[in-house]
Design a protein around this motif. Sequence first.
Motif, PDB file in Angstrom:
ATOM      1  N   LEU A 132       6.708  -6.988  -1.265  1.00  0.00           N
ATOM      2  CA  LEU A 132       5.254  -6.907  -1.323  1.00  0.00           C
ATOM      3  C   LEU A 132       4.807  -5.535  -0.846  1.00  0.00           C
ATOM      4  O   LEU A 132       5.400  -4.958   0.060  1.00  0.00           O
ATOM      5  CB  LEU A 132       4.625  -7.992  -0.438  1.00  0.00           C
ATOM      6  CG  LEU A 132       4.930  -9.432  -0.834  1.00  0.00           C
ATOM      7  CD1 LEU A 132       4.405 -10.390   0.223  1.00  0.00           C
ATOM      8  CD2 LEU A 132       4.328  -9.747  -2.189  1.00  0.00           C
ATOM      9  N   ASN A 133       3.772  -5.020  -1.440  1.00  0.00           N
ATOM     10  CA  ASN A 133       3.219  -3.731  -1.054  1.00  0.00           C
ATOM     11  C   ASN A 133       2.087  -4.000  -0.063  1.00  0.00           C
ATOM     12  O   ASN A 133       0.919  -4.051  -0.429  1.00  0.00           O
ATOM     13  CB  ASN A 133       2.704  -3.007  -2.303  1.00  0.00           C
ATOM     14  CG  ASN A 133       2.450  -1.547  -2.046  1.00  0.00           C
ATOM     15  OD1 ASN A 133       2.717  -1.043  -0.962  1.00  0.00           O
ATOM     16  ND2 ASN A 133       1.922  -0.863  -3.038  1.00  0.00           N
ATOM     17  N   LEU A 134       2.469  -4.186   1.205  1.00  0.00           N
ATOM     18  CA  LEU A 134       1.537  -4.648   2.237  1.00  0.00           C
ATOM     19  C   LEU A 134       1.860  -3.951   3.553  1.00  0.00           C
ATOM     20  O   LEU A 134       3.028  -3.844   3.917  1.00  0.00           O
ATOM     21  CB  LEU A 134       1.710  -6.171   2.380  1.00  0.00           C
ATOM     22  CG  LEU A 134       0.705  -6.960   3.161  1.00  0.00           C
ATOM     23  CD1 LEU A 134      -0.670  -6.894   2.507  1.00  0.00           C
ATOM     24  CD2 LEU A 134       1.147  -8.416   3.241  1.00  0.00           C
ATOM     25  N   PRO A 135       0.841  -3.487   4.291  1.00  0.00           N
ATOM     26  CA  PRO A 135       1.122  -2.833   5.589  1.00  0.00           C
ATOM     27  C   PRO A 135       1.840  -3.778   6.550  1.00  0.00           C
ATOM     28  O   PRO A 135       1.567  -4.978   6.577  1.00  0.00           O
ATOM     29  CB  PRO A 135      -0.273  -2.489   6.132  1.00  0.00           C
ATOM     30  CG  PRO A 135      -1.198  -2.588   4.956  1.00  0.00           C
ATOM     31  CD  PRO A 135      -0.576  -3.534   3.984  1.00  0.00           C
ATOM     32  N   GLU A 136       2.773  -3.229   7.335  1.00  0.00           N
ATOM     33  CA  GLU A 136       3.573  -4.032   8.270  1.00  0.00           C
ATOM     34  C   GLU A 136       2.716  -4.735   9.321  1.00  0.00           C
ATOM     35  O   GLU A 136       3.126  -5.755   9.869  1.00  0.00           O
ATOM     36  CB  GLU A 136       4.617  -3.145   8.973  1.00  0.00           C
ATOM     37  CG  GLU A 136       5.750  -2.685   8.070  1.00  0.00           C
ATOM     38  CD  GLU A 136       6.653  -3.821   7.599  1.00  0.00           C
ATOM     39  OE1 GLU A 136       6.863  -4.792   8.347  1.00  0.00           O
ATOM     40  OE2 GLU A 136       7.137  -3.740   6.454  1.00  0.00           O
ATOM     41  N   VAL A 137       1.538  -4.189   9.649  1.00  0.00           N
ATOM     42  CA  VAL A 137       0.710  -4.792  10.703  1.00  0.00           C
ATOM     43  C   VAL A 137       0.101  -6.126  10.282  1.00  0.00           C
ATOM     44  O   VAL A 137      -0.362  -6.886  11.121  1.00  0.00           O
ATOM     45  CB  VAL A 137      -0.418  -3.828  11.168  1.00  0.00           C
ATOM     46  CG1 VAL A 137       0.159  -2.623  11.877  1.00  0.00           C
ATOM     47  CG2 VAL A 137      -1.312  -3.441  10.013  1.00  0.00           C
TER      48      VAL A 137
END
Length: 189
Positions: free
Chosen positions: A76-81
């Motif tokens: 997924l292209n999603l920020p780690e936070v």
Amino acid sequence: PSLTIRLERLSQKTAEVIAILEGDLAPGFEVAAVSLQPNRILLKGTATMLAGIDTVETRSIDLEKASESFKKEVALNLPEVIAVDPPLRFVVAHVEVKERVITRVLESIPVSVKGASAGLRLHPAAITLTVRGPEAIVNTIETDPAFAVTVDLSNLATGTHSLKAVINLPVRTTLVRVSPERFSVNISQ
């Protein structure tokens, strides 16, 4: 001196996962469908972090000249936070690939004559066909050895005759339309 720390409450929301496709399939093929498992994920983070996120994209799925369906794990292209539930940060993409089917009009196709005698007149001398099938076959139909349009004059007497052409097409193609359907043949001595 005082220190004020403002903590934002954790929030969660469900987002749809969108597949990002990149590259070209093999010539004559197209993507019929793409399904993702899971196709929705639960996002967890602060309300500020989650604001404006309604969908989550996958990393690029390379079509890599594919000519058949395939499955692939994709991140997924999603920020780690931002946390996700289930905690895995990937989905399984199933890309369904099929042959592209086209319809093509073939104009002025010459009609060959079988069993011809010297004194004959065929009218018209050409035919227009509409053919449907896999793009790779239909686009090269004129060079396919199976393709032929003939009128059989064997055993016909002198005079004028109205005949239908025999049309041989390559396997996996369909004849949609023929014009004309009949040919006038004048056989003289």
